[in-house]
Design a protein around this motif. Structure first.
Motif, PDB file in Angstrom:
ATOM      1  N   GLN A 167       0.850  -1.186   0.000  1.00  0.00           N
ATOM      2  CA  GLN A 167       0.000   0.000   0.000  1.00  0.00           C
ATOM      3  C   GLN A 167       0.888   1.239   0.000  1.00  0.00           C
ATOM      4  OE1 GLN A 167      -3.799  -0.270   2.264  1.00  0.00           O
ATOM      5  NE2 GLN A 167      -2.831  -1.986   3.329  1.00  0.00           N
ATOM      6  N   ALA A 168       1.304   1.670  -1.186  1.00  0.00           N
ATOM      7  CA  ALA A 168       2.109   2.871  -1.331  1.00  0.00           C
ATOM      8  C   ALA A 168       1.193   4.090  -1.393  1.00  0.00           C
ATOM      9  CB  ALA A 168       2.970   2.776  -2.593  1.00  0.00           C
ATOM     10  N   ALA A 169       1.783   5.256  -1.326  1.00  0.00           N
ATOM     11  CA  ALA A 169       0.988   6.484  -1.329  1.00  0.00           C
ATOM     12  C   ALA A 169       0.241   6.669  -2.641  1.00  0.00           C
ATOM     13  CB  ALA A 169       1.896   7.684  -1.065  1.00  0.00           C
ATOM     14  N   ASP A 170       0.797   6.168  -3.739  1.00  0.00           N
ATOM     15  CA  ASP A 170       0.195   6.411  -5.043  1.00  0.00           C
ATOM     16  C   ASP A 170      -0.477   5.184  -5.652  1.00  0.00           C
ATOM     17  OD1 ASP A 170       2.610   5.103  -5.328  1.00  0.00           O
ATOM     18  OD2 ASP A 170       3.128   6.074  -7.211  1.00  0.00           O
ATOM     19  N   VAL A 171      -0.209   3.984  -5.107  1.00  0.00           N
ATOM     20  CA  VAL A 171      -0.729   2.775  -5.740  1.00  0.00           C
ATOM     21  C   VAL A 171      -0.952   1.675  -4.713  1.00  0.00           C
ATOM     22  CG1 VAL A 171       1.565   1.829  -6.256  1.00  0.00           C
ATOM     23  CG2 VAL A 171      -0.389   1.194  -7.704  1.00  0.00           C
ATOM     24  N   LEU A 172      -1.986   0.879  -4.968  1.00  0.00           N
ATOM     25  CA  LEU A 172      -2.199  -0.373  -4.240  1.00  0.00           C
ATOM     26  C   LEU A 172      -1.818  -1.491  -5.202  1.00  0.00           C
ATOM     27  CD1 LEU A 172      -5.731   0.300  -2.675  1.00  0.00           C
ATOM     28  CD2 LEU A 172      -3.489   0.713  -1.643  1.00  0.00           C
ATOM     29  N   ARG A 173      -0.826  -2.304  -4.808  1.00  0.00           N
ATOM     30  CA  ARG A 173      -0.297  -3.282  -5.753  1.00  0.00           C
ATOM     31  C   ARG A 173      -0.016  -4.601  -5.044  1.00  0.00           C
ATOM     32  NH1 ARG A 173       3.934  -0.507  -7.499  1.00  0.00           N
ATOM     33  NH2 ARG A 173       3.000   0.196  -9.452  1.00  0.00           N
ATOM     34  N   LEU A 174      -0.375  -5.703  -5.702  1.00  0.00           N
ATOM     35  CA  LEU A 174      -0.054  -7.018  -5.159  1.00  0.00           C
ATOM     36  C   LEU A 174       1.443  -7.267  -5.232  1.00  0.00           C
ATOM     37  CD1 LEU A 174      -2.888  -9.305  -6.635  1.00  0.00           C
ATOM     38  CD2 LEU A 174      -2.795  -8.207  -4.394  1.00  0.00           C
ATOM     39  N   THR A 175       1.973  -7.904  -4.211  1.00  0.00           N
ATOM     40  CA  THR A 175       3.351  -8.359  -4.236  1.00  0.00           C
ATOM     41  C   THR A 175       3.453  -9.563  -5.173  1.00  0.00           C
ATOM     42  OG1 THR A 175       3.012  -9.905  -2.418  1.00  0.00           O
ATOM     43  CG2 THR A 175       3.628  -7.637  -1.825  1.00  0.00           C
ATOM     44  N   PRO A 176       4.660 -10.007  -5.518  1.00  0.00           N
ATOM     45  CA  PRO A 176       4.764 -11.215  -6.347  1.00  0.00           C
ATOM     46  C   PRO A 176       4.018 -12.407  -5.756  1.00  0.00           C
ATOM     47  CG  PRO A 176       6.868 -10.085  -6.329  1.00  0.00           C
ATOM     48  CD  PRO A 176       5.989  -9.350  -5.356  1.00  0.00           C
ATOM     49  N   GLU A 177       4.083 -12.581  -4.423  1.00  0.00           N
ATOM     50  CA  GLU A 177       3.358 -13.689  -3.816  1.00  0.00           C
ATOM     51  C   GLU A 177       1.856 -13.429  -3.836  1.00  0.00           C
ATOM     52  OE1 GLU A 177       3.051 -17.491  -2.311  1.00  0.00           O
ATOM     53  OE2 GLU A 177       4.695 -16.436  -3.305  1.00  0.00           O
ATOM     54  N   GLY A 178       1.472 -12.172  -3.679  1.00  0.00           N
ATOM     55  CA  GLY A 178       0.059 -11.844  -3.800  1.00  0.00           C
ATOM     56  C   GLY A 178      -0.461 -12.134  -5.190  1.00  0.00           C
ATOM     57  N   LEU A 179       0.323 -11.790  -6.210  1.00  0.00           N
ATOM     58  CA  LEU A 179      -0.083 -12.059  -7.588  1.00  0.00           C
ATOM     59  C   LEU A 179      -0.254 -13.557  -7.819  1.00  0.00           C
ATOM     60  CD1 LEU A 179      -0.554 -10.000  -9.902  1.00  0.00           C
ATOM     61  CD2 LEU A 179       1.653 -10.694 -10.817  1.00  0.00           C
ATOM     62  N   ALA A 180       0.605 -14.362  -7.186  1.00  0.00           N
ATOM     63  CA  ALA A 180       0.491 -15.815  -7.300  1.00  0.00           C
ATOM     64  C   ALA A 180      -0.821 -16.313  -6.708  1.00  0.00           C
ATOM     65  CB  ALA A 180       1.666 -16.494  -6.600  1.00  0.00           C
ATOM     66  N   HIS A 181      -1.395 -15.558  -5.789  1.00  0.00           N
ATOM     67  CA  HIS A 181      -2.662 -15.930  -5.144  1.00  0.00           C
ATOM     68  C   HIS A 181      -3.841 -15.124  -5.699  1.00  0.00           C
ATOM     69  CE1 HIS A 181       0.148 -17.762  -2.297  1.00  0.00           C
ATOM     70  NE2 HIS A 181      -0.859 -18.490  -1.876  1.00  0.00           N
ATOM     71  N   SER A 182      -3.722 -14.647  -6.918  1.00  0.00           N
ATOM     72  CA  SER A 182      -4.793 -13.847  -7.529  1.00  0.00           C
ATOM     73  C   SER A 182      -6.127 -14.567  -7.541  1.00  0.00           C
ATOM     74  CB  SER A 182      -4.416 -13.465  -8.967  1.00  0.00           C
ATOM     75  OG  SER A 182      -3.328 -12.571  -9.015  1.00  0.00           O
ATOM     76  N   ASP A 183      -6.100 -15.896  -7.752  1.00  0.00           N
ATOM     77  CA  ASP A 183      -7.344 -16.642  -7.862  1.00  0.00           C
ATOM     78  C   ASP A 183      -7.992 -16.896  -6.510  1.00  0.00           C
ATOM     79  OD1 ASP A 183      -6.877 -16.610 -10.537  1.00  0.00           O
ATOM     80  OD2 ASP A 183      -6.937 -18.779 -10.823  1.00  0.00           O
TER      81      ASP A 183
END
Length: 430
Positions: A393-409
């Motif tokens: 959770q950065a000031a300008d963007v909410l972004r999944l980490t690489p491990e978060g992206l792996a758990h997209s489903d």
């Protein structure tokens, strides 16, 4: 979100899913549906619900073995629907287009000409990107030539595996020689973008065979590659599995991801990888985006206030009945099945469609659209992901980490609203 939730809960290619749609009573006219909507950069989608075979993993709205009489009647109905939709839309401009299915290239070359003519009622195809789905058997030179001449810029082919035994295990019986011949034809005809779909988690697949398929695909240096985890779904040929193979799929995903990154590809989402440059503004398919006009009995349409379509089914007999009803239809001036989209669900759609991409959610863009901060609107939903190290959770963007992206489903379905969950749970699979 519980830490015991498995990583493969569902592929969120659209929110909400069609199982949350219900009959609209009264059914609004298309003029009413599109009144006041922005129409300057719409997405045009034409759906062809026919395939030469039903893959074991497939839960798409499609039927096999359609005779020429049926495909011709379907195109007749598509023309009637296009005329009614064109009248309702009025002045419009389209930014991109796609033919999906099913397998659009199940149609013959002359039938593909007709399909392009239908699309041409709405958009100047050579002037906008056009993506088309195909299969090894139907990617014939005459069909591909029609598509190239009519402006197709992206061809996506479902290969799944370059190993014959794995293809059979996925109930996708095809020979590697057929696949490679189709890829040769696609490259020979010439399209700016080639996408190859591969699947991991197939029975009998190993690290070595997975890397073998990846390297086989890379021989054609496709501009895009989609890596799909195998899912077992109701009413499909692989609707059973004796063991839990989550760990296997996660391992194969990471191997595939790292291999493609090492080959110079960039990751766009859990599934999509592309060569840098050239396709950022192409025909990337984003079902969640506002402003989509769908034609065909399995297509969805989106406005900011309503998602609508025809009836949905997966079972073969139910799909055939819906297609038969569609080809007999003469009145296409209303939206009959859909999901009215309140403001809260629009915000949630924006969150889901953004968060499941590597670029993440631009907080300023969200604030400009809705007047609030996504981190505040969804603080409770996002807290668990941050605690597990899946969300930055950065000031300008909410972004999944690489491990978060792996758990997209797992993350995508976990973000569904209670109301949408209730509708989906109440839906009876057909």
């Amino acid at each position: 979100m519980s830490t015991t939730t498995g990583p493969y809960q569902g592929y969120v290619y659209a929110y909400p899913h069609k199982t949350a749609y219900r009959p609209l009573d009264p059914a609004p006219t298309l003029q009413q549906v599109w009144d006041g909507e922005a129409r300057d950069a719409l997405f045009l989608y034409l759906h062809v619900p026919f395939c030469e075979m039903r893959c074991g993993f497939c839960n798409l709205f499609t039927r096999t073995g359609a005779p020429e009489e049926l495909t011709g009647a379907y195109l007749d109905a598509l023309e009637r629907q296009a005329a009614a939709t064109r009248d309702a839309l009025g002045d419009t401009s389209f930014a991109t287009a796609a033919f999906g299915g099913g397998t659009p290239t199940y149609l013959t070359a002359p039938e593909l000409e007709r399909l392009c003519d239908v699309a041409g009622r709405f958009a100047d195809l050579p002037a906008i990107p056009l993506g088309v789905e195909t299969s090894p058997v139907t990617a014939t030179t005459d069909r591909l030539t029609v598509l190239a001449e009519r402006g197709a810029t992206r061809i996506s082919i479902g290969v799944q595996s370059f190993i014959d035994e794995e293809a059979r295990a996925a109930v996708r019986p095809q020979k590697r020689a057929e696949v490679e011949a189709a890829l040769d034809r696609i490259r020979a005809v010439g399209f700016p973008t080639l996408n190859i779909d591969l699947i991991y988690g197939i029975d009998g697949q190993t690290t070595a065979t997975w890397l073998h398929s990846l390297d086989a695909a890379l021989r054609w240096r496709p501009e895009e590659l989609y890596l799909y985890p195998l899912y077992v779904r109701p009413l499909t040929g692989l609707g059973r599995r004796a063991r839990d193979w989550d760990d296997e799929r996660l391992e194969l995903y990471r191997i595939g991801r790292d291999h493609l990154l090492g080959e110079g590809y960039e990751q766009v989402s859990m599934r999509m990888f592309r060569l840098p440059g050239g396709t950022e503004n192409g025909t990337e398919y984003c079902c969640q985006t506002d402003g989509m006009v769908g034609l065909g009995c399995g297509a969805r349409s989106y406005t900011s206030r309503l998602h609508y379509s025809f009836e949905y089914a997966v079972g073969a007999s139910q799909v055939r009945a819906i297609i038969d009803d569609y080809v007999a239809e003469t009145e296409f001036g209303t939206a009959r099945v859909g999901f009215p989209v309140p403001d809260a669900e629009r915000r949630r759609r924006h969150l889901i469609q953004s968060l499941l991409q590597t670029a993440g959610l631009d907080r300023a863009g969200y604030r400009a659209r809705f007047g609030t901060d996504a981190a505040d609107d969804f603080a409770a939903d996002l807290a668990g992901f941050a605690e597990q190290g899946w969300l930055d959770q950065a000031a300008d963007v909410l972004r999944l980490t690489p491990e978060g992206l792996a758990h997209s489903d797992a993350i995508g379905p976990a973000l569904f609203s209670p109301g949408v969950r209730t509708l989906m749970d109440a839906y009876e699979a057909r």
